[in-house]
Scaffold this active site. Structure first.
Site, short mmCIF file in Angstrom:
data_model
loop_
_atom_site.label_atom_id
_atom_site.label_comp_id
_atom_site.label_asym_id
_atom_site.label_seq_id
_atom_site.Cartn_x
_atom_site.Cartn_y
_atom_site.Cartn_z
N CYS A 293 -13.63 24.63 2.11
CA CYS A 293 -13.85 25.66 3.31
C CYS A 293 -15.32 26.23 2.85
O CYS A 293 -16.25 26.53 4.17
CB CYS A 293 -13.07 26.92 3.07
SG CYS A 293 -12.17 26.58 0.86
N ARG B 100 -11.29 19.09 -9.17
CA ARG B 100 -10.28 19.44 -9.21
C ARG B 100 -10.49 19.50 -10.84
O ARG B 100 -9.45 18.34 -11.07
CB ARG B 100 -9.34 20.56 -8.44
CG ARG B 100 -9.78 20.57 -7.36
CD ARG B 100 -8.19 20.98 -6.75
NE ARG B 100 -9.08 21.47 -5.45
CZ ARG B 100 -7.96 22.03 -4.00
NH1 ARG B 100 -6.57 21.88 -4.52
NH2 ARG B 100 -8.24 22.60 -3.37
N GLN C 150 -8.21 15.85 1.13
CA GLN C 150 -7.55 15.87 1.96
C GLN C 150 -7.54 15.30 3.40
O GLN C 150 -9.06 15.65 3.76
CB GLN C 150 -7.12 17.27 1.74
CG GLN C 150 -7.25 18.42 0.22
CD GLN C 150 -7.28 19.62 0.24
OE1 GLN C 150 -7.97 19.76 0.68
NE2 GLN C 150 -5.91 20.21 0.04
N ASP D 6 -7.96 17.74 5.77
CA ASP D 6 -8.53 19.30 5.36
C ASP D 6 -8.96 19.34 6.96
O ASP D 6 -9.76 18.75 7.79
CB ASP D 6 -9.74 18.78 3.83
CG ASP D 6 -9.56 20.44 3.69
OD1 ASP D 6 -8.67 21.66 3.94
OD2 ASP D 6 -10.49 20.54 3.29
N HIS E 60 -10.42 22.82 8.75
CA HIS E 60 -10.43 24.62 9.25
C HIS E 60 -10.44 24.84 10.73
O HIS E 60 -10.94 24.50 10.86
CB HIS E 60 -11.67 24.94 8.09
CG HIS E 60 -11.62 25.04 6.07
ND1 HIS E 60 -11.68 23.69 6.32
CD2 HIS E 60 -10.71 25.29 5.70
CE1 HIS E 60 -11.86 23.78 4.63
NE2 HIS E 60 -10.63 24.72 4.75
N LYS F 34 -0.43 31.47 2.11
CA LYS F 34 -0.37 30.93 2.68
C LYS F 34 1.23 30.03 2.96
O LYS F 34 2.58 30.66 2.76
CB LYS F 34 -0.48 29.31 1.78
CG LYS F 34 -0.17 29.90 0.64
CD LYS F 34 -0.97 28.70 0.07
CE LYS F 34 -0.01 28.22 -1.56
NZ LYS F 34 -0.94 27.32 -2.30
N HIS G 31 -6.80 27.55 7.32
CA HIS G 31 -7.37 26.17 6.06
C HIS G 31 -5.87 25.35 6.42
O HIS G 31 -4.86 25.88 6.51
CB HIS G 31 -7.19 26.91 4.75
CG HIS G 31 -8.63 27.83 4.13
ND1 HIS G 31 -9.77 27.45 3.64
CD2 HIS G 31 -8.43 28.90 4.67
CE1 HIS G 31 -10.11 28.17 3.48
NE2 HIS G 31 -9.72 28.93 4.01
#
Length: 641
Positions: free
Chosen positions: A339, A368, A386, A388, A390, A470, A516
């Site tokens: 992000c 992570r 991911q 992923d 945004h 979320k 997200h």
RNA sequence: GCUGCUGUAGCUCAGCCGGUAGAGCACUUCCUUGGUAAGGAAGAGGUCUCGGGUUCAAGUCCCGACAGCAGCUCCA
């Protein structure tokens, strides 16, 4: 029976009403209905409350007889199983202290302190003792006691943990205990009428568990067990567990040569060529849908100056899970999320409301530092990427954007055969950034979007991300296990922290909102979940090898090569097995590798320009013309079947 | 991170009370050219995870590290 006995009215589930003398037990009601029911009864439900069979009725009530096949009945059975196990432990290990012993999915556990760790050798002994107690058919009796009296009893038995529980967790002045023979346990109940009702159980494993789940407290031994209404159910369950083991993604990953792990990079999977094919096909699917749903893919850096993570709030809230590096006398951090990077692309140019929503997708690799004990196979890794994205949008676009994500997600899950996901709205966690109003606004917006789409959801308090609430999606796999995949997170904080703006139609500077979202979630985890879901039997479009071409003998290798080239020419993944194995061995190998199609070729096929088809599901499907076969597989591949 | 268990050939595993390492599969070569779940033979392959210690002697016993596995509130 006293002639003066008052009659009470009992309503049964079928709507009928019967009269009984006051004080009649639930068992008594069952007895009056029928012999079979009386025998199968394990507990009762009085006005919706689960009670023992010995529960005496004191007034008009609706009564339901709970049998052992029913979910509530199984729960009672398992709770009694936990007591049975605790009693066996107390008999075998004098001085053993009992912790808690709840019912869990498919079984129960009991936390005990026996002064040492239990080994696998202890389990059969405990189980044997349980069998003995069950055969004794000891009556189980409920006792209502004052807390003081209960504490006295537990003191006499050295049950320090039970006393702690009563003192700290139970405010009620009276408590209930269940007694069976020399054994007594603090328990809400209800329980089976006697230990003889437990006929099908097994002690499964023993592990360590902290008292009250608290690392600073003592370690107890957690004994897991399972109990079922019949021996057959127990066997079915144990068989199911074996099957689950066979489709464990770590095992399949090894057997199908998809990926491996190396001690030099704990928690970081190495995808082998076959695994990488699947991995990249997953990305390919998402890329295709990005086109359809109006996303633009970006590529962003791996490491950033720490200052970025201070601005984003990750340093303050997520530092424990980040990797740092000091290079060129400058401190950098490896990204755990995409992000903050995306905010730079957004802020790179002056944005107009006409550009919103701006949907930026990124398959960037994230790191992570998960706790060493947390990492496991592909489901919990330290290095992953991911699907992923945004979404930068105006506040009034939140609902329609979330609707768009929900639509896309439904399309994706349909492809993979995951149905009826369970949805959670996760609210503000303890460690978080942003004002209270901001959170309330964000939580309300998500709830509104869910309601507008007619999606039923549960609220998970405190489970949100540190920057915003979320929506999480959990799917059930082929073995009925739940997995968290998609997440949709609403974020008012990062736009503020990075001072993101756009110019509105009224020519004012406004603050965009960030959504997200990930649909597959971590590709690694999705890979693992899906691998278990399909048990390694990838559909044609995902199979690392789609067709194995198997010549019967060397003499047909030439034609086999032609067949392989015809398929490969259409972009299909083909493996030609020109080894000197016999046909049956070649088939066995391809079958074990779970290749969807086997094309067996020999003299007849060469002469007729056909292949003899065999499917993974087994059996000779007969000869079909080569052209038809190529068309069929090509079509199936394109249709993602 | 914490607790427990495990770590032997590429894979799956055996290895007794401490006495210098084994099987099956895979691999290489040769024979076999075969029709729907494994044809035969020979060969190669090991710092027994790593580092210490005990011992005349350690894969085996002890300590530590690393990695893997299971578990770490589903609240009596």
């Amino acid at each position: 029976m006293s002639t003066a006995a008052t009659l009470i009215r009992v309503r049964l589930p079928d709507g009928s009403t019967r009269e009984y003398p006051e004080g009649t037990t639930v068992q008594g009601v069952a007895d009056s209905i029928g012999k079979r029911l009386a025998k199968a009864a394990i507990a009762g439900k009085v006005d919706g409350r689960l009670v023992d069979l010995s529960h005496a009725l004191r007034g008009d009530a609706s009564v339901e007889i709970v049998t052992e096949e029913r979910p509530e009945g199984l729960e009672v059975l398992r709770h009694s199983g936990a007591h049975l196990m605790a009693q066996a432990v107390r008999r075998l290990y004098p001085g053993a202290k009992l912790g808690v012993g709840p019912v869990i999915e498919d079984g129960f556990y009991y936390d005990v302190d026996v002064g040492r760790t239990l080994s696998p050798d202890d389990l059969p002994k405990i189980e044997a003792e349980m069998k003995k107690i069950a055969e004794e058919a000891i009556p189980v009796r409920r006792r209502e006691l004052s807390k003081d009296e209960a504490i006295r009893i537990m003191q006499g038995r050295g049950e320090a943990l039970k006393i702690e529980m009563m003192n700290q967790d139970i405010p009620d002045p009276t408590v209930s205990c269940y007694e069976q023979g020399e054994f007594i346990d603090l328990c809400r109940g209800p329980h089976v009428p006697d230990t003889g009702r437990l006929t099908a159980f097994k002690v499964l494993k023993a592990t360590g568990a902290y008292w009250r789940g608290d690392q600073s407290k003592q370690m107890l031994q957690r004994l897991y067990g399972t109990a079922w209404a019949t021996r057959k159910d127990l066997e079915t369950y144990l068989f199911r567990m074996e099957e689950a083991k066979k489709r464990d993604h770590r095992r399949l990953g090894q057997e199908l040569d998809l990926f491996s792990f190396q001690p030099v990079a704990p928690g970081a999977p190495f995808f082998h060529p076959k695994g990488a094919i699947v991995y990249n096909l997953l990305i390919g699917l998402m890329r295709e849908l990005y086109q359809k749903y109006g996303y633009q893919e970006v590529v962003t850096p791996q490491i950033f100056d720490v200052s970025l993570w201070h601005t984003s709030g990750h340093y303050a809230n997520y530092k424990d899970k980040m990797y740092f590096t000091l290079s060129d006398e400058r401190e950098f951090a490896v990204k755990p999320m995409n992000c903050p990077g995306h905010t730079f692309i957004y802020a790179h140019s002056k944005r107009s409301y006409r550009e919103l929503p701006l949907r930026l997708a990124d398959f960037g690799r994230l790191h992570r530092l998960e706790q060493s004990g947390e990492i496991a196979g592909l489901t919990r890794v330290r290095s992953f990427s991911q699907d992923d994205a945004h979404i930068f949008c105006a506040p009034e676009q939140i609902e329609s954007e979330i609707t768009g994500v929900v639509k896309m997600l439904t399309e994706v899950y349909t492809i993979f055969g995951f149905s009826s996901p369970r949805v959670c709205l996760c609210t503000r966690p303890e460690k978080s950034i942003g004002s209270e109003e901001m959170w309330q606004k964000a939580e309300a917006a998500l709830a509104a979007a869910l309601q507008a789409n007619g999606i039923a959801y549960a609220v998970a308090k405190g489970d949100g991300a540190f920057y915003g609430p979320k929506i999480d999606y959990q799917v059930r796999d082929a073995l009925n296990r739940e997995h968290q995949l998609a997440t949709i997170q609403l974020d008012f904080s990062l736009p503020e922290r990075f001072d993101l703006r756009y110019t509105s139609a009224a020519d004012r500077e406004e603050r965009p909102v960030m959504i997200h979202r990930a649909i597959l979630g971590s590709l690694e985890r999705f890979f693992g979940v899906y691998l278990e879901h399909c048990a390694g039997n990838f559909p044609v479009w995902l199979a690392p090898v789609q067709v194995a071409v198997l010549p019967i003998a060397d003499a047909f290798n030439g034609y086999a090569r032609e067949v392989a080239e015809a398929l490969a020419g259409k972009g299909l993944r083909v493996k030609l097995d020109d080894s000197n194995h016999r046909a049956s061995a070649k088939i066995a190998i391809a079958q074990q590798q779970k290749v969807p199609y086997m094309a067996v070729v020999g003299e007849r096929e060469q002469r007729d320009r056909t292949v003899s088809l065999r499917e993974r599901s087994g059996g000779d499907k007969g000869a079909i013309p080569l052209d038809d076969f190529v068309r069929r597989v090509t079509e199936e591949n394109g249709a993602r079947r």
